[in-house]
Design an enzyme around this catalytic site. Structure first.
Site, PDB file in Angstrom:
ATOM      1  N   GLY A  19      23.285 -42.570  26.823  1.00 30.69           N
ATOM      2  CA  GLY A  19      22.775 -41.660  27.847  1.00 30.69           C
ATOM      3  C   GLY A  19      21.558 -40.913  27.342  1.00 30.69           C
ATOM      4  O   GLY A  19      21.395 -40.725  26.127  1.00 30.69           O
TER       5      GLY A  19
ATOM      6  N   GLN B  87      15.297 -34.226  27.154  1.00 27.62           N
ATOM      7  CA  GLN B  87      15.252 -34.788  25.798  1.00 27.62           C
ATOM      8  C   GLN B  87      13.934 -35.495  25.504  1.00 27.62           C
ATOM      9  O   GLN B  87      13.611 -35.753  24.344  1.00 27.62           O
ATOM     10  CB  GLN B  87      16.420 -35.756  25.572  1.00 27.62           C
ATOM     11  CG  GLN B  87      17.781 -35.071  25.595  1.00 27.62           C
ATOM     12  CD  GLN B  87      18.892 -36.053  25.332  1.00 27.62           C
ATOM     13  OE1 GLN B  87      19.380 -36.707  26.241  1.00 27.62           O
ATOM     14  NE2 GLN B  87      19.291 -36.202  24.079  1.00 27.62           N
TER      15      GLN B  87
ATOM     16  N   CYS C  32      24.697 -37.067  20.113  1.00 28.12           N
ATOM     17  CA  CYS C  32      23.568 -36.831  21.010  1.00 28.12           C
ATOM     18  C   CYS C  32      22.299 -37.311  20.315  1.00 28.12           C
ATOM     19  O   CYS C  32      22.120 -37.071  19.117  1.00 28.12           O
ATOM     20  CB  CYS C  32      23.467 -35.334  21.307  1.00 28.12           C
ATOM     21  SG  CYS C  32      22.113 -34.901  22.414  1.00 28.12           S
ATOM     22  N   LEU C  33      21.423 -37.983  21.058  1.00 30.30           N
ATOM     23  CA  LEU C  33      20.183 -38.483  20.452  1.00 30.30           C
ATOM     24  C   LEU C  33      19.284 -37.337  19.986  1.00 30.30           C
ATOM     25  O   LEU C  33      18.417 -37.544  19.141  1.00 30.30           O
ATOM     26  CB  LEU C  33      19.433 -39.385  21.446  1.00 30.30           C
ATOM     27  CG  LEU C  33      20.149 -40.705  21.800  1.00 30.30           C
ATOM     28  CD1 LEU C  33      19.371 -41.469  22.865  1.00 30.30           C
ATOM     29  CD2 LEU C  33      20.347 -41.572  20.559  1.00 30.30           C
TER      30      LEU C  33
ATOM     31  N   HIS D 171      28.148 -34.870  29.797  1.00 28.26           N
ATOM     32  CA  HIS D 171      27.278 -34.513  28.666  1.00 28.26           C
ATOM     33  C   HIS D 171      25.813 -34.470  29.127  1.00 28.26           C
ATOM     34  O   HIS D 171      25.087 -33.525  28.805  1.00 28.26           O
ATOM     35  CB  HIS D 171      27.498 -35.543  27.547  1.00 28.26           C
ATOM     36  CG  HIS D 171      26.566 -35.440  26.372  1.00 28.26           C
ATOM     37  ND1 HIS D 171      27.017 -35.272  25.074  1.00 28.26           N
ATOM     38  CD2 HIS D 171      25.209 -35.504  26.286  1.00 28.26           C
ATOM     39  CE1 HIS D 171      25.965 -35.233  24.257  1.00 28.26           C
ATOM     40  NE2 HIS D 171      24.852 -35.371  24.965  1.00 28.26           N
ATOM     41  N   GLU D 172      25.407 -35.490  29.889  1.00 23.82           N
ATOM     42  CA  GLU D 172      24.008 -35.557  30.348  1.00 23.82           C
ATOM     43  C   GLU D 172      23.706 -34.468  31.381  1.00 23.82           C
ATOM     44  O   GLU D 172      22.629 -33.872  31.348  1.00 23.82           O
ATOM     45  CB  GLU D 172      23.687 -36.944  30.917  1.00 23.82           C
ATOM     46  CG  GLU D 172      23.848 -38.115  29.942  1.00 23.82           C
ATOM     47  CD  GLU D 172      23.188 -37.906  28.597  1.00 23.82           C
ATOM     48  OE1 GLU D 172      22.147 -37.230  28.530  1.00 23.82           O
ATOM     49  OE2 GLU D 172      23.739 -38.389  27.588  1.00 23.82           O
TER      50      GLU D 172
ATOM     51  N   HIS E 108      22.861 -31.269  29.763  1.00 24.16           N
ATOM     52  CA  HIS E 108      21.468 -31.214  29.288  1.00 24.16           C
ATOM     53  C   HIS E 108      20.539 -30.606  30.346  1.00 24.16           C
ATOM     54  O   HIS E 108      19.602 -29.884  30.020  1.00 24.16           O
ATOM     55  CB  HIS E 108      20.938 -32.621  28.959  1.00 24.16           C
ATOM     56  CG  HIS E 108      21.232 -33.081  27.560  1.00 24.16           C
ATOM     57  ND1 HIS E 108      20.751 -32.447  26.437  1.00 24.16           N
ATOM     58  CD2 HIS E 108      21.941 -34.141  27.108  1.00 24.16           C
ATOM     59  CE1 HIS E 108      21.153 -33.103  25.353  1.00 24.16           C
ATOM     60  NE2 HIS E 108      21.882 -34.133  25.731  1.00 24.16           N
TER      61      HIS E 108
HETATM   62 NI    NI Z   1      22.817 -35.552  24.478  1.00 27.51          NI
END
Ligand code: NI
Length: 173
Positions: free
Chosen positions: A46, A51, A95-96, A137-138, A141
């Protein structure tokens, strides 16, 4: 399509409330394509617009993990939760924007979301398991919230310190 750089926590852009998309323009389409390419390249399941430094309510995901199963790239614009299950699920999340740090987070096991697709049409679907965790989670963000905000203060600051150090090392080259 092009791969965009992913912001690493801590970054003020990851703490912002993102603005809704007014019209689904070709620019939004290009952003979504770039984000999917960036997510698959990372690799991750995701990726949310903040991000990549775009403070807009849009995220992409693909939680297909069975080998041989075709990919299912999804683009969710202006996503909202319309229902959540009582039943909870705990996943080890990453998380990226917080590379190589993982922690268990408990969230509703199933979640129904409504969003706009790239065609500008309203879509609705119930997600379960990893898909539900990823979608929540997304969505977090887009509200300036990271998975570490679900952890205790000590663990959160420990991870943040590691990220500050990582960014310092990266900046040095
Ligand atoms: Ni994340």
């Amino acid at each position: 399509m092009s791969i965009r750089p992913i912001l690493i926590h801590p970054d003020p852009r990851l703490k912002k409330l993102c603005a809704p998309v007014g019209t689904v323009t070709s620019e939004i389409g290009k952003l979504a394509e770039d984000m999917l390419e960036t997510m698959y390249d990372a690799p991750g399941v995701g990726l949310a617009a903040p991000q990549v430094g775009v403070l807009t309510r849009l995220f992409v995901m693909d939680c297909v993990k069975e080998e041989g199963e075709p990919p299912r790239p999804m683009v969710l614009i202006n996503p909202e939760i319309v229902a959540t299950s009582e039943e909870k699920n705990t996943y080890e999340e990453g998380c990226l924007s917080i590379p190589e740090q993982y922690a268990e987070v408990t969230r509703p096991k199933r979640v129904t979301m409504r969003w706009l697709g790239l065609d500008g049409k309203v879509q609705e679907e119930e997600f379960d398991g990893l898909w539900a965790t990823c979608a929540q989670h997304e969505l977090d963000h887009l509200n300036g919230k990271l998975f570490i905000d679900h952890l205790g203060a000590i663990k959160r600051s420990m991870i943040t310190r590691k990220m500050v150090k990582l960014k310092r090392e990266k900046a040095r080259g």
